[in-house]
Design an enzyme around this catalytic site. Structure first.
Site, PDB file in Angstrom:
ATOM      1  N   GLU A   1      31.362 -26.475   8.880  1.00  0.00           N
ATOM      2  CA  GLU A   1      30.269 -26.718   7.748  1.00  0.00           C
ATOM      3  C   GLU A   1      28.716 -26.601   8.450  1.00  0.00           C
ATOM      4  O   GLU A   1      28.706 -26.937   9.600  1.00  0.00           O
ATOM      5  CB  GLU A   1      30.341 -28.014   7.124  1.00  0.00           C
TER       6      GLU A   1
ATOM      7  N   ASP B   1      25.012 -27.754   7.337  1.00  0.00           N
ATOM      8  CA  ASP B   1      24.355 -28.619   6.069  1.00  0.00           C
ATOM      9  C   ASP B   1      22.778 -28.474   6.206  1.00  0.00           C
ATOM     10  O   ASP B   1      22.175 -28.954   7.167  1.00  0.00           O
ATOM     11  CB  ASP B   1      24.787 -30.113   6.506  1.00  0.00           C
TER      12      ASP B   1
ATOM     13  N   GLU C   1      20.389 -31.454   4.201  1.00  0.00           N
ATOM     14  CA  GLU C   1      20.525 -32.376   3.253  1.00  0.00           C
ATOM     15  C   GLU C   1      19.058 -32.808   3.159  1.00  0.00           C
ATOM     16  O   GLU C   1      18.535 -33.119   4.048  1.00  0.00           O
ATOM     17  CB  GLU C   1      21.563 -33.595   3.630  1.00  0.00           C
TER      18      GLU C   1
ATOM     19  N   GLN D   1      17.704 -33.320   6.580  1.00  0.00           N
ATOM     20  CA  GLN D   1      18.657 -33.487   7.499  1.00  0.00           C
ATOM     21  C   GLN D   1      19.505 -32.100   7.905  1.00  0.00           C
ATOM     22  O   GLN D   1      19.884 -31.692   6.586  1.00  0.00           O
ATOM     23  CB  GLN D   1      19.394 -34.780   7.254  1.00  0.00           C
ATOM     24  N   THR D   2      19.845 -31.736   9.106  1.00  0.00           N
ATOM     25  CA  THR D   2      20.802 -30.621   9.090  1.00  0.00           C
ATOM     26  C   THR D   2      21.949 -31.374   9.975  1.00  0.00           C
ATOM     27  O   THR D   2      21.782 -32.132  10.897  1.00  0.00           O
ATOM     28  CB  THR D   2      20.176 -29.517  10.004  1.00  0.00           C
ATOM     29  N   ASN D   3      23.082 -30.648   9.747  1.00  0.00           N
ATOM     30  CA  ASN D   3      24.364 -30.867  10.588  1.00  0.00           C
ATOM     31  C   ASN D   3      25.180 -29.878  10.953  1.00  0.00           C
ATOM     32  O   ASN D   3      25.258 -28.755   9.926  1.00  0.00           O
ATOM     33  CB  ASN D   3      25.105 -32.083  10.068  1.00  0.00           C
TER      34      ASN D   3
ATOM     35  N   ARG E   1      26.380 -33.850  14.664  1.00  0.00           N
ATOM     36  CA  ARG E   1      25.212 -33.156  15.198  1.00  0.00           C
ATOM     37  C   ARG E   1      24.033 -33.092  14.496  1.00  0.00           C
ATOM     38  O   ARG E   1      23.315 -32.161  13.936  1.00  0.00           O
ATOM     39  CB  ARG E   1      25.643 -31.824  15.362  1.00  0.00           C
TER      40      ARG E   1
ATOM     41  N   TRP F   1      23.147 -44.995   2.838  1.00  0.00           N
ATOM     42  CA  TRP F   1      22.776 -44.427   3.875  1.00  0.00           C
ATOM     43  C   TRP F   1      21.307 -43.459   4.069  1.00  0.00           C
ATOM     44  O   TRP F   1      20.788 -43.352   4.897  1.00  0.00           O
ATOM     45  CB  TRP F   1      23.697 -43.619   4.539  1.00  0.00           C
TER      46      TRP F   1
ATOM     47  N   GLY G   1      18.234 -45.867   6.166  1.00  0.00           N
ATOM     48  CA  GLY G   1      19.656 -46.356   6.628  1.00  0.00           C
ATOM     49  C   GLY G   1      20.565 -47.179   5.534  1.00  0.00           C
ATOM     50  O   GLY G   1      21.193 -47.936   5.646  1.00  0.00           O
TER      51      GLY G   1
END
Length: 303
Positions: free
Chosen positions: A115, A117, A119, A132-134, A143, A209, A213
């Site tokens: 994947e 991502d 986000e 956010q990237t992952n 990651r 989240w 958070g």
């Protein structure tokens, strides 16, 4: 932090050169370029009643309310290429809301998925919008990187792109490289390079989240929350069972040529600006989370 008004990559001549170079690459590519209306490229994954289009069908809308969100995916899978779409994110108070734009090898969050991502994490009015990237390989992620953006992504459409080849994965916003994830050229457990992927987008509630958070909860009085899409474009290797000829590193396609294995000099200037000004979190610097940093953290994005 540097003054964004004077140092933003959108105002620099080297950024303009990078856009021209990428545009020339795409226009001269020998691979098929997928463009068109929604029905030609996508299927709704769930909640069709939360999907809508403009009168001419060129702008697509996904909405989220307290009952459910919505999502779509490409009809085709791809392995390597250039993937791009323009998004306009939820405006106003969007705390707890996530708009996801990503590639995945499976229709669901399977235990062995690969994947990539994007986000977009909602915010309280007036607070910075975070992206956010992952990256997952064989079901393992962790990651994450988080960036601020140098513009308001809710006021207008902006282009978000992924370059994916055997050598690197690059996440772009308006042609500016936000993140570079390198391969080490040998079998490993971190770089997804084997499984073809669909491209997806969805809007959903993640107030456990997404914003501070999970401290900031979704205000359902502001619903429905709507994200907008247009100008989907793919220039990549469309998967054909059992194994498409274009997937090998033949350097016949612009996204597989030597110039696409590294950032250009002008892209490096933009990337350096991003690194200095916009990075909020980088898992490769989180020694509390990882007492021994993951293997890929030793690879330089500059090479």
């Amino acid at each position: 932090m540097e003054n964004k008004a004077s140092s933003s990559p959108l105002k620099s001549s080297h950024h303009i050169a990078a856009v021209i170079i990428i545009s020339l690459f795409i226009s001269s590519s020998a691979t098929s370029l997928s463009k068109g209306n929604f029905d030609n490229n996508f299927d709704i994954m769930w909640s069709k009643e939360h999907f809508n289009t403009s009168e001419d069908g060129q702008i697509w809308y996904l909405s989220l309310d307290k009952e459910t969100g919505c999502g779509f995916q490409t009809k085709q899978r791809y392995r390597f290429g250039w993937f791009s779409m323009k998004l306009k994110l939820v405006g106003g108070d969007s705390a707890g809301v996530v708009t996801a734009y990503y590639m995945c090898s499976e229709n669901g969050a399977g235990p062995t998925r690969d994947e990539l991502d994007f986000e977009f994490l909602g915010n309280r009015t007036g607070q910075p919008f975070l992206i956010q990237t992952n990256i997952y390989k064989n079901g393992t992620g962790g990651r994450e990187m988080r960036h601020m953006l140098w513009y308001d992504p809710t006021e207008d459409f902006h282009t978000y792109s992924i370059l994916w080849n055997y050598h690197q994965i690059v996440f772009y916003a308006d042609q500016v490289p936000l993140r570079v994830f390198k391969n080490n050229g040998k079998p490993n457990n971190f770089f997804p390079d084997e499984k073809p992927m669909y491209l997806f987008s969805s809007i959903w509630n993640a107030d456990d989240w997404a914003t501070r958070g999970g401290l900031e909860k979704t205000d359902w009085n502001k619903a429905p929350f709507v994200s907008s899409y247009k100008d989907f474009s793919v220039d990549g290797c469309q998967w054909e069972d059992p194994y498409p000829p274009c997937v090998s590193t033949t350097t016949e396609n612009w996204w597989d040529k030597y110039a696409a294995w590294h950032l250009s000099d002008s892209q490096k200037l933009d990337f350096a600006w991003v690194q200095r000004n916009l990075v909020i979190y980088d898992y490769c610097q989180d020694t509390k989370r990882y007492s021994t940093l993951p293997e890929e953290c030793s690879l330089s994005p500059w090479e």
